[in-house]
Design an enzyme around this catalytic site. Structure first.
Site, PDB file in Angstrom:
ATOM      1  CG  HIS A  37      49.191  40.007  24.702  1.00 43.68           C
ATOM      2  ND1 HIS A  37      48.038  39.877  25.462  1.00 43.68           N
ATOM      3  CD2 HIS A  37      48.813  40.655  23.563  1.00 43.68           C
ATOM      4  CE1 HIS A  37      47.019  40.423  24.800  1.00 43.68           C
ATOM      5  NE2 HIS A  37      47.464  40.916  23.654  1.00 43.68           N
ATOM      6  CG  HIS A 120      49.452  49.013  23.845  1.00 50.50           C
ATOM      7  ND1 HIS A 120      49.270  49.046  22.473  1.00 50.50           N
ATOM      8  CD2 HIS A 120      48.333  48.438  24.362  1.00 50.50           C
ATOM      9  CE1 HIS A 120      48.090  48.506  22.181  1.00 50.50           C
ATOM     10  NE2 HIS A 120      47.501  48.137  23.312  1.00 50.50           N
TER      11      HIS A 120
END
EC number: 3.1.4.58
Length: 197
Positions: A37, A120
């Site tokens: 995620h 990220h």
């Protein structure tokens, strides 16, 4: 109360591309593919009332869906690396959404997030990995890139207190609205009105 955070999900195709980066680094604990995620805002352990207020406010966010792609990989912790991540291509819509979530959290009374938002996807947590091994691992994979994918929603996830890396539970889903597609203006330019003379 479980630990809460808002995030963007990674679609299956992109997650499969990320999974090909697994392995080849001693001391790495690889994140399970289903737990990939992009964290938007860590909320933390909050009481039920605060959690309900967060959900109520997040539910009012009215933003268009957008496209993202993942590219490049790196590590956090230069002298003592502690995680490997895949980068996210810069998208103004992503930063606008994250900024609105941050403002909502502060209005509710949560402390500001002390870290600068660096989108990220965490791929691995590192325990006692040598810097040389990390540099070697990264050097062979720097050209990583996925096809763009559509972000149609963001989610509120919870995690049990653990070392990090899941499993995560989706508590709430917040859809983004479908962005209108504007026709090409040149082809639909207004025709001059016919003269009555």
């Amino acid at each position: 109360m479980p630990r809460l955070f808002t995030a963007l999900e990674i679609p299956r195709n992109a997650a499969m591309s990320l999974s090909l980066l697994r392995g080849g680094l001693p001391g790495a604990r690889w994140i399970d593919v289903e737990n990939y995620h992009i964290t938007l805002r860590f909320i933390g352990d909050v009481d039920g009332r605060t959690a309900d207020e967060v959900v109520d406010r997040l539910d009012r966010i009215d933003r268009p869906e957008f496209s993202l792609s993942l590219n490049g990989i790196g590590s956090f912790g230069s002298k003592k690396p502690h995680s490997i991540w895949a980068g996210v291509s810069p998208a103004p819509e992503l930063y606008a959404l994250q900024g609105e979530i941050e403002r909502i959290c502060q209005r509710i009374g949560l402390p500001p997030d002390p870290r600068k938002f660096t989108p990220h996807v965490t791929l691995a947590r590192l325990k006692s990995s040598r810097v040389d091994d990390v540099v070697h691992y990264l050097s062979g994979r720097g050209d990583f890139q996925t096809m763009p994918f559509r972000v149609g929603r963001f989610v509120l996830l919870s995690s049990k207190e653990s070392v990090g890396g899941g499993p995560y539970l989706t508590e709430e889903v917040f859809p983004l609205y479908e962005a209108p597609v504007y026709p090409n203006f040149e082809t639909t330019a207004l025709q001059p009105a016919k003269s009555m003379l």
